[in-house]
Design a protein around this motif. Structure first.
Motif, short mmCIF file in Angstrom:
data_model
loop_
_atom_site.label_atom_id
_atom_site.label_comp_id
_atom_site.label_asym_id
_atom_site.label_seq_id
_atom_site.Cartn_x
_atom_site.Cartn_y
_atom_site.Cartn_z
N LEU A 93 7.31 5.95 11.01
CA LEU A 93 8.08 7.09 11.17
C LEU A 93 9.27 6.93 12.19
O LEU A 93 10.50 7.52 11.98
CB LEU A 93 7.48 8.51 11.32
N GLY A 94 8.82 6.21 13.47
CA GLY A 94 9.79 6.06 14.40
C GLY A 94 11.15 5.20 13.76
O GLY A 94 12.35 5.39 14.16
N TRP A 95 10.48 4.03 12.94
CA TRP A 95 11.58 3.29 12.35
C TRP A 95 12.46 3.93 11.37
O TRP A 95 13.56 3.88 11.21
CB TRP A 95 10.75 2.06 11.87
N LEU A 96 11.85 4.67 10.48
CA LEU A 96 12.69 5.35 9.28
C LEU A 96 13.36 6.49 9.81
O LEU A 96 14.56 6.61 9.38
CB LEU A 96 11.58 5.96 8.10
N VAL A 97 12.76 7.41 10.66
CA VAL A 97 13.56 8.58 11.02
C VAL A 97 14.57 8.28 12.20
O VAL A 97 15.54 8.89 12.37
CB VAL A 97 12.50 9.74 11.35
N PHE A 98 13.81 7.46 13.29
CA PHE A 98 14.82 7.51 14.59
C PHE A 98 15.26 5.94 14.90
O PHE A 98 15.96 5.81 15.80
CB PHE A 98 13.90 7.63 15.65
N ALA A 99 15.29 5.16 13.81
CA ALA A 99 15.96 3.66 13.96
C ALA A 99 15.04 3.04 15.28
O ALA A 99 15.81 2.22 15.86
CB ALA A 99 17.28 3.56 13.75
N GLU A 100 13.88 3.13 15.41
CA GLU A 100 13.47 2.51 16.73
C GLU A 100 12.52 1.35 16.14
O GLU A 100 11.84 1.18 15.61
CB GLU A 100 12.24 3.78 17.23
N PRO A 101 13.08 0.31 17.01
CA PRO A 101 12.59 -1.02 16.73
C PRO A 101 11.10 -1.21 17.46
O PRO A 101 10.66 -0.31 18.43
CB PRO A 101 13.25 -1.80 17.51
N LEU A 102 10.04 -2.05 17.06
CA LEU A 102 8.96 -2.08 17.33
C LEU A 102 8.74 -3.40 18.31
O LEU A 102 8.86 -4.47 17.86
CB LEU A 102 7.81 -1.99 16.41
N PHE A 157 -0.65 15.03 11.42
CA PHE A 157 -0.41 15.16 12.87
C PHE A 157 0.66 14.23 13.07
O PHE A 157 1.70 14.55 13.84
CB PHE A 157 -1.66 14.90 13.56
N SER A 158 0.78 13.02 12.75
CA SER A 158 1.91 12.07 13.06
C SER A 158 3.21 12.54 12.36
O SER A 158 4.20 12.21 12.98
CB SER A 158 1.49 10.76 12.33
N GLY A 159 2.99 13.13 11.22
CA GLY A 159 4.28 13.81 10.44
C GLY A 159 4.76 14.82 11.21
O GLY A 159 6.00 15.07 11.70
N MET A 160 3.90 15.55 11.99
CA MET A 160 4.33 16.64 12.93
C MET A 160 4.88 16.12 14.20
O MET A 160 6.07 16.80 14.86
CB MET A 160 3.20 17.55 13.32
N ASP A 161 4.52 15.07 14.72
CA ASP A 161 5.02 14.60 15.91
C ASP A 161 6.35 14.01 15.40
O ASP A 161 7.37 14.09 16.54
CB ASP A 161 4.33 13.19 16.30
N ALA A 162 6.62 13.61 14.49
CA ALA A 162 8.17 13.02 14.14
C ALA A 162 9.11 14.43 14.10
O ALA A 162 10.25 14.20 14.56
CB ALA A 162 8.04 12.31 12.83
N TYR A 177 -6.58 5.77 15.38
CA TYR A 177 -5.97 4.23 15.61
C TYR A 177 -4.84 4.23 14.47
O TYR A 177 -3.81 3.63 14.63
CB TYR A 177 -6.64 3.16 15.63
N THR A 178 -4.92 5.16 13.29
CA THR A 178 -4.11 4.99 12.10
C THR A 178 -2.59 5.65 12.55
O THR A 178 -1.85 5.40 11.69
CB THR A 178 -4.75 5.61 10.87
N SER A 179 -2.67 6.39 13.68
CA SER A 179 -1.74 7.07 14.13
C SER A 179 -0.71 6.12 14.51
O SER A 179 0.74 6.34 14.47
CB SER A 179 -1.97 8.30 14.97
N PHE A 180 -1.13 4.84 15.13
CA PHE A 180 -0.13 4.09 15.47
C PHE A 180 0.81 3.47 14.52
O PHE A 180 2.14 3.31 14.52
CB PHE A 180 -0.90 2.92 16.29
N VAL A 181 0.15 3.34 12.96
CA VAL A 181 0.71 2.76 12.07
C VAL A 181 1.92 3.69 11.62
O VAL A 181 3.08 3.44 11.46
CB VAL A 181 0.00 2.52 10.96
N TRP A 182 1.47 4.90 11.58
CA TRP A 182 2.50 6.05 10.86
C TRP A 182 3.56 6.39 12.03
O TRP A 182 4.73 6.57 11.67
CB TRP A 182 1.67 7.29 10.84
#
Length: 300
Positions: free
Chosen positions: A258-267, A23-28, A249-254
């Motif tokens: 994915l946000g960092w790898l795909v969209f270069a989003e800082p945490l 589901f997290s992959g689908m979100d990305a 809660y594992t969805s936060f890790v993914w």
């Protein structure tokens, strides 16, 4: 509908965790599509593709027509899912993935209060404390937004994700009830069909025909959505909801990866701190939560 075949709790937990990962992959994938096509066009075509895919699988099982109780649950959850998905993906296009998922974590806590309202369950003291923790977590995330000066678009995105979380809290109750009266493939098919039918009503005004280059990505999102629905449906059919809840809660890790790898989003540290408070609230609430799966009154 029940399944008498015993399944190890660890197996159900692993399947639920896999479902969250998919589901997290689908979100990305959906975030990229929403940025390119808009939320309505993306949701409409993905839901339509999902209905066709899950419909083919559902037809292959030669399952009987859903019972009246099951159909009512399918309709209610489908309608709730329309609002939930549109608001979430609209917000996801405006804020980082990890932040959106962190805000969505308030749903398990809200579901306890909705269970009290709908199922007339007692709200334990721990749930009140959990709600305070979640509110503090949301405040930290909003503070981080303000300090980063992300603008009105980010604030609007945050409000949309919070609206989606309220819908998802109700969705959790419906998902638990659905697992008792319908098989996973039935749940996946009817949800996709109802969502796409609802979106079809306004499609002539809000949906566009995507370019051919986006079709493989839309199909990929539909496959990921269908697979995640099947995995989560199976897991909730064979495992207690309170035991499976931590997999959310594992969805936060993914999302962070994915946000960092795909969209270069800082945490942001504010997002991390807020997520920690919200997750702590979820665990506090879960400690006093009954393990029995709640039942919705669905009889006419």
């Amino acid at each position: 509908m029940t399944n008498d075949t015993p399944v190890r709790p660890a197996t159900a937990f692993a399947v639920a965790a896999l479902g969250i990962f998919v589901f997290s992959g689908m979100d990305a994938v959906m975030k990229g599509l929403v940025l390119a096509l808009g939320v309505y066009t993306t949701m409409f075509w993905r839901s339509l593709a999902g209905a066709i895919l899950s419909g083919a699988l559902y037809a292959g099982t030669r399952s009987p027509w859903p019972t009246r109780a099951a159909m009512r649950l399918h309709l209610i959850r489908g309608l709730v899912s329309v609002v939930m998905a549109l608001s979430f993906f609209w917000g996801l296009a405006r804020i980082p993935m990890a932040q959106a998922i962190a805000l969505a974590f308030i749903a398990p806590i809200l579901s306890l209060f909705l269970a009290a309202l709908i199922l007339k369950e007692h709200v334990p003291r721990g749930s009140v404390i959990a709600c305070a923790c979640a509110a503090g977590g949301v405040a930290l995330i909003l503070t981080g937004q303000a300090r980063a000066d992300l603008g009105r678009e980010a604030l609007a995105g945050t409000i949309a994700v919070l609206l989606s979380a309220v819908c998802y809290a109700f969705n959790i109750i419906l998902m638990r009830a659905q697992a008792q009266v319908a098989k996973p493939i039935e749940v996946a098919f009817w949800q996709s069909l109802i969502v796409s039918t609802c979106l079809l009503i306004a499609a002539p005004w809000f949906a566009d025909v995507p370019d051919s280059q986006h079709i493989p990505t839309i199909l990929g999102a539909a496959v990921l959505a269908t697979v995640s629905l099947l995995l989560l449906g199976w897991a909730y059919q064979h495992g207690e909801a309170s035991y499976l809840a931590p997999t959310e809660y594992t969805s936060f890790v993914w999302a962070a990866i994915l946000g960092w790898l795909v969209f270069a989003e800082p945490l942001s540290p504010w997002t991390l701190a807020g997520a920690a408070l919200i997750v702590a609230g979820c665990f506090i609430a879960a400690r006093g939560k009954p393990t029995a799966v709640p039942q919705l009154e669905v009889a006419p």
